[in-house]
Design an enzyme around this catalytic site. Structure first.
Site, PDB file in Angstrom:
ATOM      1  N   HIS A  17       0.865  -1.201   0.000  1.00  0.00           N
ATOM      2  CA  HIS A  17       0.000   0.000   0.000  1.00  0.00           C
ATOM      3  C   HIS A  17       0.894   1.241   0.000  1.00  0.00           C
ATOM      4  CE1 HIS A  17      -3.796   2.223   1.450  1.00  0.00           C
ATOM      5  NE2 HIS A  17      -2.874   3.151   1.218  1.00  0.00           N
ATOM      6  N   LYS A 103      -9.190  -0.135  -5.883  1.00  0.00           N
ATOM      7  CA  LYS A 103      -9.241   0.529  -4.582  1.00  0.00           C
ATOM      8  C   LYS A 103     -10.589   1.172  -4.343  1.00  0.00           C
ATOM      9  CE  LYS A 103      -7.861   2.267  -0.724  1.00  0.00           C
ATOM     10  NZ  LYS A 103      -6.623   2.755  -0.153  1.00  0.00           N
ATOM     11  N   HIS A 140     -10.494   1.176   1.891  1.00  0.00           N
ATOM     12  CA  HIS A 140     -10.269   2.197   2.931  1.00  0.00           C
ATOM     13  C   HIS A 140     -11.466   2.091   3.866  1.00  0.00           C
ATOM     14  CE1 HIS A 140      -8.659   6.114   4.501  1.00  0.00           C
ATOM     15  NE2 HIS A 140      -9.850   6.060   5.065  1.00  0.00           N
ATOM     16  N   HIS A 178      -4.579  -0.531   5.986  1.00  0.00           N
ATOM     17  CA  HIS A 178      -4.149   0.248   7.165  1.00  0.00           C
ATOM     18  C   HIS A 178      -5.098   0.078   8.353  1.00  0.00           C
ATOM     19  CE1 HIS A 178      -6.880   2.953   5.090  1.00  0.00           C
ATOM     20  NE2 HIS A 178      -5.974   3.353   4.235  1.00  0.00           N
ATOM     21  N   ASP A 251       1.460   2.642   3.529  1.00  0.00           N
ATOM     22  CA  ASP A 251       0.609   3.830   3.354  1.00  0.00           C
ATOM     23  C   ASP A 251       1.456   5.100   3.405  1.00  0.00           C
ATOM     24  OD1 ASP A 251      -1.669   5.284   2.820  1.00  0.00           O
ATOM     25  OD2 ASP A 251      -2.369   5.298   4.886  1.00  0.00           O
TER      26      ASP A 251
HETATM   27  C1  NCD Z   1      -3.516   9.152   1.979  1.00  0.00           C
HETATM   28  C2  NCD Z   1      -3.031  10.181   0.956  1.00  0.00           C
HETATM   29  O1  NCD Z   1      -2.500  11.221   1.374  1.00  0.00           O
HETATM   30  O2  NCD Z   1      -3.163   9.937  -0.235  1.00  0.00           O
HETATM   31  N1  NCD Z   1      -3.585   9.769   3.283  1.00  0.00           N
HETATM   32  C3  NCD Z   1      -3.547   9.136   4.466  1.00  0.00           C
HETATM   33  O3  NCD Z   1      -3.723   9.804   5.504  1.00  0.00           O
HETATM   34  N2  NCD Z   1      -3.327   7.851   4.569  1.00  0.00           N
HETATM   35  C4  NCD Z   1      -4.818   8.588   1.568  1.00  0.00           C
HETATM   36  C5  NCD Z   1      -5.222   7.365   2.341  1.00  0.00           C
HETATM   37  O4  NCD Z   1      -4.668   6.276   2.165  1.00  0.00           O
HETATM   38  O5  NCD Z   1      -6.124   7.460   3.181  1.00  0.00           O
HETATM   39 ZN    ZN Z   2      -3.253   5.149   1.598  1.00  0.00          ZN
END
Ligand code: NCD
Ligand code: ZN
Length: 350
Positions: A17, A103, A140, A178, A251
């Protein structure tokens, strides 16, 4: 008691991710990931989002075009689910060599999710085709209803969206991305082999106190937001359990410093600069460094039906300081996760 190992050799990990962005921002961050990970599942939340196989192919070429020479890295592409996506796009994705998942962003849940899904019922034909062709849905997992407390959004999502989704499409492969709560861990652990979950390093290392340590800390703000300590402990227990349903997904989500340090700061932590080292530190904190290889290098590949990597990386127990900033945009740097702090594992070879 045995001395803890000072070196660790593991099969090269993958990141299941990752946000790479595009253009100059992407060129700035790509080597951090490619220097550590063999492959990464690349998130499609660009502006505009990557919704077609054709766009994913073009994005893939842009990534490969800025890969520093001598580095080997395979971007695994994803499509951004919208209510307008025709089921035929899934056929094309499945026939392609490079699209590995779709996604699902609930509309409004996070960065660049405005084009996401408001009602999953409008995606039934697409989900049915994914179920049939074995293309995973990456989720998500947060409801966006403003009446739901931000710390409860994952748990409510499981009850109101995921459980019905499993009932309607029992064969659909899905990854709860996540995971931040005990409820998320327990849900994934209770499902069959079609369901997996990714865990970030920052959710394994920090609890929500880190958002307000002596003042508001925008660089620790991401979505889903950090949770309380009891949840963090549960995540770490799952990550180090050896259960193959849980695997690595950083992430890593870079944002320019000026957009994080703002009255309405963007969500996302940049962790690719120490993408495997941060996990080593988390696993080591509970004496489970020997569990890192399965989590980081085996279980994700197995879930996606891809071969495991064969080369190795070496990590060394050594303390180094994370820099205060890193290059991002010509006139706006980024602030890496744990900027200025000490970290206890270092990557030796790349
Ligand atoms: C991610 C992003 O900035 O693209 N931000 C985050 O806080 N994780 C988007 C996401 O995965 O939720
Ligand atoms: Zn993300």
């Amino acid at each position: 008691m045995q001395n803890p190992p000072s070196q660790l050799k593991i099969i090269r990990p993958d990141d299941w991710h990752l946000h790479l962005r595009d253009g100059p921002a992407m060129a700035s961050v790509l080597a951090d990931t490619a220097g550590r990970f063999g492959r990464a599942i690349v998130m499609p939340n660009l502006k505009p989002p990557v919704t077609t196989v054709l766009q994913a192919e073009a994005y893939r070429q842009r990534i490969l075009a800025v890969l520093p020479s001598g580095m080997r890295f395979e971007p695994l592409m994803t499509l951004y689910l919208t209510e307008a996506m025709p089921a035929s796009e899934i056929d094309a994705a499945s026939a392609s060599e490079f699209v590995h998942a779709v996604k699902f962003y609930p509309a409004g849940a996070t960065t660049n999710s405005a084009a996401g899904v408001s009602n999953l019922k409008n995606c039934s034909a697409t989900l049915e085709r994914m179920e049939k062709l074995g293309l995973p849905l990456l989720v998500h997992g947060e409801v966006t209803d403003q009446s739901v407390d931000i710390f409860d959004r994952e748990a409510v999502f499981i009850d109101t969206v995921l459980i019905p989704l499993r009932r309607d499409f029992p064969g659909l492969k899905l990854v709860l991305e996540h995971i931040t709560t005990r409820q998320g861990i327990d849900f994934v652990a209770s499902q069959d082999a079609a369901v997996g979950g990714t865990l970030t390093a920052h959710h394994l290392l920090l609890n929500r106190n880190a958002l307000f340590a002596g003042g508001v800390r925008p660089h620790n703000f991401c979505l889903p937001v950090l949770k309380r300590e009891s949840h963090r402990k549960h995540l770490l227990a799952a990550a180090t359990s050896g259960n193959p349903k849980f695997f690595l997904g950083t992430d890593s989500a870079p944002h320019a410093k000026s957009t994080k340090e703002a009255a309405c700061g963007c969500a996302g932590c940049y962790t690719a600069h120490a993408g495997i080292e941060l996990y080593a530190q988390a696993f080591d904190s509970v004496g489970a460094i020997e569990k890192l290889e399965g989590f980081a290098s085996f279980y994700g590949a197995d879930f996606y039906g891809l071969p495991r990597n064969t080369d190795q990386i070496t990590l060394e127990r050594a303390t180094w300081q994370i820099p205060a900033t890193a290059h991002y945009l010509p006139d706006d740097p980024l602030v890496p996760f744990m900027a200025g702090e000490l970290i206890t594992w270092r990557l030796l070879n790349r």
